[in-house]
Design an enzyme around this catalytic site. Sequence first.
Site, short mmCIF file in Angstrom:
data_model
loop_
_atom_site.label_atom_id
_atom_site.label_comp_id
_atom_site.label_asym_id
_atom_site.label_seq_id
_atom_site.Cartn_x
_atom_site.Cartn_y
_atom_site.Cartn_z
N PRO A 1 0.83 -1.21 0.00
CA PRO A 1 0.00 0.00 0.00
C PRO A 1 0.87 1.26 0.00
CG PRO A 1 -0.68 -1.54 1.72
CD PRO A 1 0.64 -2.02 1.21
N PRO A 2 0.29 2.41 -0.36
CA PRO A 2 1.05 3.66 -0.31
C PRO A 2 1.48 3.99 1.12
CG PRO A 2 -0.98 3.92 -1.59
CD PRO A 2 -1.06 2.59 -0.93
N GLY A 3 2.70 4.50 1.25
CA GLY A 3 3.19 4.95 2.54
C GLY A 3 3.86 3.89 3.39
N GLY B 1 6.71 2.45 2.78
CA GLY B 1 8.16 2.60 2.78
C GLY B 1 8.87 1.83 1.68
N LYS B 2 8.25 1.66 0.52
CA LYS B 2 8.89 0.92 -0.57
C LYS B 2 10.12 1.66 -1.09
CE LYS B 2 4.98 0.82 -2.86
NZ LYS B 2 4.07 1.32 -1.83
N THR B 3 10.00 2.97 -1.31
CA THR B 3 11.14 3.75 -1.79
C THR B 3 12.23 3.79 -0.73
OG1 THR B 3 9.64 5.12 -3.12
CG2 THR B 3 11.84 5.99 -2.70
N GLU C 1 -23.33 8.35 21.02
CA GLU C 1 -21.99 7.81 21.27
C GLU C 1 -22.01 6.79 22.41
OE1 GLU C 1 -19.74 8.25 19.22
OE2 GLU C 1 -20.70 9.87 18.10
N HIS D 1 -23.09 3.43 21.09
CA HIS D 1 -21.97 2.65 20.52
C HIS D 1 -21.18 1.97 21.63
CE1 HIS D 1 -22.42 3.88 16.40
NE2 HIS D 1 -22.23 5.17 16.65
N ASP E 1 -21.91 5.26 10.05
CA ASP E 1 -22.13 3.96 10.69
C ASP E 1 -22.88 3.01 9.76
OD1 ASP E 1 -20.99 5.07 12.98
OD2 ASP E 1 -22.93 5.73 13.75
#
Length: 634
Positions: free
Chosen positions: A212-214, A216-218, A433, A436, A509
Amino acid sequence: MDNKNTEDNNNNNKKQNTILYAILAFLFLYAFTSTKNFMMTNEISYNKFLNMIENNQVESVVISASEIKIVPKEKEEGFSSKKVLYTGNVDDPNLINILNESGVEYRAESIQENYFADFIFSWVIMPIILFSIFRFLAGRIGKRMGAGPMMGLGKSNAKVYKENDIKITFDDVAGQDEAKESLKEIIDYLNNATKYTDIGAKLPKGALLVGPPGTGKTLLAKAVAGEANVPFLSISGSNFVEMFAGMGAAKVRDLFQEAEKNAPCIIFIDEVDSIGKSRDSQLQTNDEREQTLNQLLTQMDGFDSTKAIVVLAATNRPEILDKALLRPGRFDRRVIVDRPDLKGRVDILKVHSKGVKLGDDVDLEEIAKSTPGAVGADLANIVNEGALAAVKNGREFVMQEDLREAVEVIIAGKEKKDRILSPMEKRIVAFHEVGHALVAALLENTDPVHKITIVPRTMGALGYTMQLPEEEKYLVSKEELTNQIMVMLGGRSAEEEVFNLITTGASNDIERATKTARSMVTVYGMTDKFDMVALESVQNRYLDGRAARECSEETSTLIDQEVLNIIRTCHENTRKLLNENRDLLDKISEYLLEKETIFGDEFMEFVYEKYPELKEKKAKKLADKKQKEENTEY
């Protein structure tokens, strides 16, 4: 070496400047001469020309096919000795006799010499001069844009990092232990290539970093170059896309030529799906992109494996890559750089907090638990937001509350203090809330409540309930998913029980509950009606995880009915649960209205007061967990 290249470039620039100045001087001289000749000539009528001959004012005449040039006598009144007059040639048959009788010198102009000179200048000299100026200016503009001559067409323009330029190592990459383990072999090959070649082993030419993006592939690719201490050539896949046909393929060739000069080295192509998209039989095709892909395939097959050149590429859409790109001999090794687990998130937070002054109360494990699904970029942003909050509050160290606030800012946005709710709206939000939270507390196999607040946030939330998982889960049962849906529907159910009304506050929700119920039916096979039939397939799993339907319209109708049954059943059970615990719902909601924000321990005290067995069950669970950890350590 760099100083020598700089000196050569300066010398070339001086030579080019000298040539340009010489060309400009020549053009200026020619323009000045032409302008001067034009200013020193004047056209007169043929009658006036005859009158001048009659008055003995003409010294000489040059006759051409189209005009007659007239040189007046010196010191004649009204004429300058430097002024040349001309008139049109009217083919007067008596002109020669008139000139002879008046004693005026005359001659005919050479047509061949005149037109040959004009032809040479107009069609040979001027095009060469203009082309030279264009080439020079194009080269200068191309260099300013970071390219070579002729606007850099065909140049890869890859960023080249030398061995000493890369300070990143595997110590700077956390939460990706499996990916680092897969890449250590490549590092060893770059440092000790002969060890592999002597035994006859061939390392994969390419490794594909997928995640996924972000995540740390680079960063991971740079760490490989830093660990191997070799040059690193970095380029984005979109840089190969050109308007002119063939230029993308030329850039690929130039990239591999540059890599051969710097071998051993690493080539890193970010977002390789820009050029590696599958070549299918779609109506819309891109010949330039396909030429670029073909050239990339050819270059990966063609370069010498003994020169220790490794190609790394990154993408978050591996499913659209061309099959030829993934076959053995090219990108045949796939390294998954996925979202980190709890331990990985803790390690990432430690890495990004190295240069940050942390207070004694900072617990990075708690922050890691509150950020399930976060990637390295998200965690780095949380640490930075925490540091900014500490500065804003006038502290010299980052405290735990700063990091908690940073997590909430990332999830729900900043507190919107200027949004003032009416008393009735505030009560509805409070009961919503607590609805929930109460459902989550009374059901088994749900994440504990960490915080309840009715303070509005900038991302649109009028309040929210935060749950933190006690441990990482990789498998989720049908019962747990059903309980999650009931927790999501707890807010709307509380509104219906207390106020007997329906508001717009439950839109998110409802959306999440419907998505979970649909996945239970179409992806996880958790209904008796469809057994274990896959009705949807997940696409772009590393991006939005969107599901594509794989069934008929009739089956889709049955799916909708099944999803509706799940939602309706969960809704009824949730209302029943809240109705049975209406006293708790009212009591906690009133307390929340007074405090505006309460934490999990405060909330659970109300629940334990009515259900002490839940407290005993939790204590037993914690004791079992502690005993298990002690046995593991032993």
